[in-house]
Structure formats: C-alpha cells, structure tokens
Design a protein around this motif. Structure first.
Motif, PDB file in Angstrom:
ATOM      1  N   ASP A  23      19.049  49.969 -15.667  1.00 27.41           N
ATOM      2  CA  ASP A  23      19.196  49.478 -14.300  1.00 27.41           C
ATOM      3  C   ASP A  23      18.436  48.172 -14.115  1.00 27.41           C
ATOM      4  OD1 ASP A  23      20.633  51.735 -13.659  1.00 27.41           O
ATOM      5  OD2 ASP A  23      19.053  52.647 -12.446  1.00 27.41           O
ATOM      6  N   SER A 116      11.451  60.794 -15.161  1.00 30.20           N
ATOM      7  CA  SER A 116      11.929  60.078 -13.972  1.00 30.20           C
ATOM      8  C   SER A 116      10.831  59.145 -13.467  1.00 30.20           C
ATOM      9  CB  SER A 116      12.285  61.089 -12.877  1.00 30.20           C
ATOM     10  OG  SER A 116      11.120  61.823 -12.513  1.00 30.20           O
ATOM     11  N   GLN A 127      20.839  55.166 -18.206  1.00 31.67           N
ATOM     12  CA  GLN A 127      21.954  56.096 -18.323  1.00 31.67           C
ATOM     13  C   GLN A 127      22.594  55.896 -19.692  1.00 31.67           C
ATOM     14  OE1 GLN A 127      22.432  53.601 -15.612  1.00 31.67           O
ATOM     15  NE2 GLN A 127      20.857  54.809 -14.602  1.00 31.67           N
ATOM     16  N   THR A 128      23.244  56.964 -20.176  1.00 31.07           N
ATOM     17  CA  THR A 128      24.074  56.823 -21.365  1.00 31.07           C
ATOM     18  C   THR A 128      25.356  56.122 -20.946  1.00 31.07           C
ATOM     19  OG1 THR A 128      25.105  58.975 -21.006  1.00 31.07           O
ATOM     20  CG2 THR A 128      23.148  58.917 -22.438  1.00 31.07           C
ATOM     21  N   GLY A 131      27.250  57.763 -18.218  1.00 32.35           N
ATOM     22  CA  GLY A 131      26.623  57.905 -16.904  1.00 32.35           C
ATOM     23  C   GLY A 131      25.576  58.993 -16.792  1.00 32.35           C
ATOM     24  N   THR A 132      25.232  59.658 -17.889  1.00 36.91           N
ATOM     25  CA  THR A 132      24.196  60.694 -17.869  1.00 36.91           C
ATOM     26  C   THR A 132      22.823  60.043 -17.748  1.00 36.91           C
ATOM     27  OG1 THR A 132      25.544  62.114 -19.292  1.00 36.91           O
ATOM     28  CG2 THR A 132      23.193  62.627 -19.151  1.00 36.91           C
ATOM     29  N   ALA A 133      22.010  60.521 -16.799  1.00 36.69           N
ATOM     30  CA  ALA A 133      20.657  59.981 -16.614  1.00 36.69           C
ATOM     31  C   ALA A 133      19.812  60.239 -17.862  1.00 36.69           C
ATOM     32  CB  ALA A 133      19.998  60.618 -15.402  1.00 36.69           C
TER      33      ALA A 133
END
Length: 193
Positions: A23, A116, A127-128, A131-133
C-alpha cells in the motif's frame, strides 16, 4: 506498488518468495526501497513455529535499511531520498515508557507479531496478488523489495553510512544492548574464562 517478498503461509513452514502489493503510505508512514535486510534467528523461530504470529501469510524480516521513496500525508521529518534504518522496537516518544526513558518497552510494540498495524488489528499494508492481507513482522517486513512502515520504527541516518551495515543496527544492537561482557584474560598466572 507491486513488489516481491518472502512470506510464510503457515508455521512450521518455508519462506516463499512471491509477488506482493504494498500500500501507499498513510499519515505517519513511509514507503522504503530496501537496500539490505538481515536474517535474524527470530525469523527462523517464526518459520519453525517456535514464535507464533497472529496472521498468515506473514512477511518476514525486522532489520533493514533503505531509501525513502514516498512519505505519507502530514508526516513531517522525512523526505523522499532519505536514508533510513528500521528498529524492530517502535518508539512513539509519548507513552509512559518512552517518557520515562524506557523506549524499549514502548506501548506501540505490544503487538509486534500480530502482523497488522499496532493500533488497528484489521489494518494491513501488504496483500498477495489475489488480495489476501499479509502480516508484517514487527510492522516492518524487510524481506520485501519495498515496504510500507510506521515512522515510529524508522530512524533517519546520514547518507554516507553504508546501508548494508546500517541494517544490522536495527536488531543486532537493540538485542545486544543490555548484554554484559567481561574481558577474557589469559597468560601466565591468570585464569582464563
């Protein structure tokens, strides 16, 4: 930003290099292109499962150094191009421990292995590709080419300090800070240790 990094999908497990998305930095955060990262025994403890983490997949690495590529909004004190080293122990400078000179137990560090952001258990910066966190070790994740980090774990350093040397300060010095050594003496009539 697209990048690559070494993650664990479970523990015990093997580090796997994969495509990731980092991000953009938010307020109080920086994006950093890593120049060097150290491999600490703690990373091995995470892989064997001896040191459990709160979220998988999990991006490893908690000692590193690099160059700031982006600064989050309203984040004073840093600029693109700054050289930085990371501290696996964050220091907010405001909590009761920091105010009493005990930065090594800053309130911000209470959740170092959750993966986190420290103040929001549902907030992740990686994310992968599906879209996996992805959790970050100590909020850093230095096993990536680029990482997004909180300024509480970032120290600006002079540009002439070699980044491959500076990266080791982020854990090695912090971990060894309290170690007490006694000199070893040897010679005729002197006991050796």
């Amino acid at each position: 930003m697209n990048t690559r990094g070494a993650i664990l999908r479970s523990a015990p497990g093997q580090w796997e290099v994969t495509d990731l998305v980092a991000d953009d930095p938010r307020t109080g955060e920086l994006q950093v292109k890593l120049a060097a990262s150290g491999l600490c025994h703690s990373d091995d403890h995470v892989a064997t499962g001896d040191m459990p983490v709160g979220h998988y997949p999990f991006l490893g690495g908690h000692e590193g150094a690099g160059v700031v590529t982006a600064v989050g909004p309203s984040t004073p004190g840093f600029s693109e191009g700054d050289h930085v080293v990371f501290s696996f122990l964050p220091g907010c400078g405001r909590c009761r421990y920091c105010a009493n000179g005990q930065q090594y137990i800053c309130d911000s560090g209470a959740n170092l292995l959750v993966g986190s952001r420290w103040d929001d258990a549902e907030s992740f910066r990686f994310q992968t590709s599906d879209g996996t966190a992805v959790g970050q070790m100590c909020g850093l994740g230095t096993f990536a080419e680029v990482t997004t980090v909180d300024v509480r774990s970032t120290v600006k350093i002079p540009d002439d300090i070699p980044l491959e040397v500076a990266c080791l300060v982020g854990c090695g010095v912090g971990t060894g800070w309290g170690r007490r050594c006694r000199p070893v003496r040897s010679g005729p009539g002197t006991p050796s240790s």
